[in-house]
Design an enzyme around this catalytic site. Structure first.
Site, PDB file in Angstrom:
ATOM      1  N   GLU A 168       0.833  -1.196   0.000  1.00  0.00           N
ATOM      2  CA  GLU A 168       0.000   0.000   0.000  1.00  0.00           C
ATOM      3  C   GLU A 168       0.872   1.253   0.000  1.00  0.00           C
ATOM      4  OE1 GLU A 168      -3.731  -2.022   2.457  1.00  0.00           O
ATOM      5  OE2 GLU A 168      -2.685  -0.288   3.317  1.00  0.00           O
TER       6      GLU A 168
ATOM      7  N   HIS B  85      -7.925   1.269   2.229  1.00  0.00           N
ATOM      8  CA  HIS B  85      -7.726   0.889   3.634  1.00  0.00           C
ATOM      9  C   HIS B  85      -8.449   1.852   4.578  1.00  0.00           C
ATOM     10  CE1 HIS B  85      -4.752  -1.538   6.288  1.00  0.00           C
ATOM     11  NE2 HIS B  85      -5.885  -1.317   6.940  1.00  0.00           N
TER      12      HIS B  85
ATOM     13  N   GLY C 283     -11.447   0.995   6.189  1.00  0.00           N
ATOM     14  CA  GLY C 283     -12.453   0.300   6.985  1.00  0.00           C
ATOM     15  C   GLY C 283     -12.730   0.967   8.320  1.00  0.00           C
ATOM     16  N   GLY C 284     -11.672   1.410   8.982  1.00  0.00           N
ATOM     17  CA  GLY C 284     -11.837   2.083  10.273  1.00  0.00           C
ATOM     18  C   GLY C 284     -11.716   3.586  10.188  1.00  0.00           C
TER      19      GLY C 284
END
Length: 404
Positions: A259, A282, A284-285
């Site tokens: 990434e 990335h 998700g959170g």
């Protein structure tokens, strides 16, 4: 401890919490390479990172004075935990704080994939009116297969069931099924049953490459696939082939084997350009609520460790908290190899030098032991020096506790 370095933009609410424990804070917006990190850690006691910066044994070798690392995220596979533990460096993370955010993204992507919203959206942006029910389905009545039934998997199970989905799950550990969820005896059983397969396993090295061509071939024709856990779990080349052939109807991917380190950097993947595939960077959170909660949680753990030696919910050290002493003057936080007789030797050393122990707690975890000791008398420098020189000593910190 005097200095903290925060990388990758953890929530700013971490700063006043850390400053309250006496730390001077420096921030860097992106991740750092190994060499860059080695250069940046001069004089740093506490390091805060998110998911991209790699804290390797080489980094830790170059900075033996580093005291603690905070991962402002769930995973800690970007940190060499064994190397940190051998050097007496405490590691903390946020195992629960972004759970709901990941679950909501998974639900949103499941609905989007089953309704083929990406395809409809792309057609309209291209100026094509393509109103059709072909390939679009409700989530109600579909079977969701959850691989990994931990904090995220269990909460996803409850939310999915509330939407009318049937839930099956597979986990290598014994887990209590929530609601009407049903445990499958093998991964293949889950794959042959589920209309949607979603991965929520941890980043341990043994999970690398766990989902490849054989697993995709075991999935039901026309199923969809999600990975919001770790990029190195999945063979994305095999996934591309299955999507192009139509065997898999769509996918949502939030994590990748490699990434970019910073926002705005170039990104490439074999999954780019495929129909009914959702790619997210990335995130998700990455909600305001989750990042605020993570900032509070991890900074709080680092601050408590800095000020009191508490290792509550530490990833790698014995989890200890010694209540505040009413008459203690000094607190010694002693990390050592878990060898028989170490505590007796420590206490003998205190006694020989006239130090009075007010309170004490010991815990062990694998090959590591941790002792917190409150001293109510003057602290003999000879005792401290003797303990530091013990063969099994990994780290000894002396914390003044008067007035706390």
């Amino acid at each position: 401890m005097t200095r903290a370095l925060l990388l990758e933009n953890p929530h700013p609410n971490a700063d006043p919490i850390l400053a309250g424990s006496g730390l001077e804070i420096t921030r860097h917006a992106g991740a750092l390479s190994e060499d860059e990190l080695i250069g940046a850690l001069d004089g740093v006691d506490v390091l805060g990172i998110r998911s991209t910066t790699q804290v390797t044994e080489r980094v830790l070798d170059a900075h033996p004075s580093l005291v603690a690392i905070g991962a402002f995220c769930i995973g800690t596979n970007q940190i060499d935990l064994s190397a940190a533990t051998r050097r007496g460096i405490a590691v903390f993370n946020a195992p629960f704080s972004n759970t709901r955010s990941v679950v909501e993204l998974a639900i949103a992507e499941i609905i989007a994939l089953l309704r083929r919203l990406t395809v409809r959206d792309k057609a309209l942006h291209a100026g094509v009116w393509d109103k059709s029910a072909a390939g679009s389905f409700e989530v109600r009545g579909k079977t969701l297969g959850i691989v990994g039934y931990g904090n995220i998997g269990t909460q996803l199970s409850v939310v999915a069931e509330a939407l009318g989905m049937r839930v099956v799950f597979y986990d290598t550990a014994e887990k209590l099924a929530l609601g009407n969820a049903r445990r499958m005896t093998s991964l293949n059983d889950l794959l042959s049953t589920a209309d949607i397969v979603t991965l929520h396993v941890d980043g341990r090295s043994g999970n690398a490459g766990m989902f490849g061509r054989r697993q995709f071939e075991a999935m039901r024709p026309g199923a969809v696939f999600l990975n919001l856990s770790r990029g190195f779990l999945v063979d994305y080349g095999a996934l591309r082939e299955k999507i192009e052939s139509g065997a898999i109807a769509g996918a949502a991917i939030d994590v990748f084997p490699s990434e970019p380190r910073s926002t705005g950097d170039a990104f490439d993947s074999e999954l780019r350009g495929l129909p009914n595939v959702i790619l997210t960077p990335h995130v998700g959170g990455s909600t305001q609520e989750a990042q605020e909660s993570i900032g509070n949680f991890v900074a709080g753990k680092l601050a408590r460790y800095a000020g009191t030696g508490s290792t509550d919910l530490s990833v790698n050290l014995p989890r200890l908290t010694l209540p505040d002493s009413e008459s203690g003057r000094y607190r010694l936080a002693f990390i050592h190899r878990n060898t028989p007789g170490v505590l007796a030797l420590v206490n003998q050393t205190f006694a020989e030098h006239g130090a009075n122990i007010e309170g004490q707690i010991l815990g062990t975890r694998g090959e590591t032991g941790y002792v917190i000791t409150d001293i109510s008398s003057e602290l003999p420098v000879e005792a401290v020096a003797a303990i530091r020189e013990m063969e099994d000593t990994l780290r000894l910190r002396v914390l003044p506790i008067q007035g706390r």
